[in-house]
Scaffold this motif. Sequence first.
Motif, short mmCIF file in Angstrom:
data_model
loop_
_atom_site.label_atom_id
_atom_site.label_comp_id
_atom_site.label_asym_id
_atom_site.label_seq_id
_atom_site.Cartn_x
_atom_site.Cartn_y
_atom_site.Cartn_z
N PRO A 9 55.33 1.45 43.26
CA PRO A 9 54.43 1.94 42.13
C PRO A 9 54.39 3.58 42.02
N ALA A 11 52.54 4.88 39.42
CA ALA A 11 51.49 4.89 38.37
C ALA A 11 50.11 5.60 38.68
N THR A 15 45.64 12.67 41.58
CA THR A 15 44.71 13.67 41.50
C THR A 15 44.55 14.89 42.44
N ARG A 16 45.05 14.60 43.45
CA ARG A 16 45.37 15.60 44.54
C ARG A 16 46.58 16.60 44.16
N GLN A 106 51.87 -0.35 34.13
CA GLN A 106 50.29 -0.31 34.60
C GLN A 106 49.67 0.36 33.39
N GLY A 111 44.38 0.77 40.74
CA GLY A 111 44.66 0.80 42.02
C GLY A 111 45.86 0.46 42.35
#
Length: 290
Positions: A9, A11, A15-16, A106, A111
Amino acid sequence: MEIKKAIIPVAGLGTRFLPLSKVLSKEFIPLADKPVIQYIVEEVQKSGIKEIVFVVSPGQKAILSYFKKSPDLEKLLTKRKKDSVLKELKDFQEKFKDMEFSFVLQKEPGGDGHAIAQASKMAGKDPVAVSFGDDIIDSDQPAIEQLVEIFKTCNAPVVCLKAIPREKIPAYGSVVVEKIASRLYKIKKIIEKPEPSQISSDLVIVGKYVLTPDVFGYLKKAKPSKKGEIILAEVFDKMLNEGKTIYGYEIKGEWLECGDKQKWLKSFFYMALKDPRFGEELKQYLRTIK
Ligand code: UTP
């Protein structure tokens, strides 16, 4: 049972890494001269798995182009007599020619668990390996192969674990465990971002797993948490509460995290200094700067 497929995954919002991640997904940030995603793919490939399913966001469909042949570029480099870069490009493409890449979408970043659930059709009724796009293990035996070996002996989900200093654990997924063999544990409970008083082992979860089909059943039924996300660790915890068995294996190797800027920088230097093409000169340069 053979594990033939791996789900990766990629997707997440990342944000970091803002603002960079507005235009470049963090999996394409390099360590030395290679994007993180390539290390992850190579780890899967070296583990003997040939089919990879990426879970991508709508803006990331181009991920497959990175691993595909580029005939137009090859022609151009040939015409311009760029022999050494052409060779590099061909060697790179040759490496992945036996791999089968595909992707599922996704649509919203719901999540990590939600991302994995999108690939459930591709997984079918077989167990699969999962590797998140931002955790690399540098080891003699590839990490996924280590987990698959354990899976073959226990036939239940296997979670990758690593021991870290206690003071760092509150930022990770912590586990309550019962040791059953060298490096092998039965997981009793998972506590995401625990309070210091809740920590009972020095082991935390690394983003690599072998998942059985029943995990997908739980993922599909899972309700989003308060933040609106379906988190794999929370789904595992539900499975544990219902009496399911989940194993944890303390992986051998160096854990290179790439999920935030500080960790990525450390991993970058680890790989760059280890690389015979760059290491020596870089070491000398680092001695000269304050
Ligand atoms: P992270 O927990 O690192 O989340 O995801 P993130 O969204 O990528 O990054 P931050 O926390 O905002 O900085 C772990 C793995 O799960 C994927 C990520 O791409 C990463 O490989 N993931 C996460 C998804 O594919 N979809 C999601 O909705 C969330």
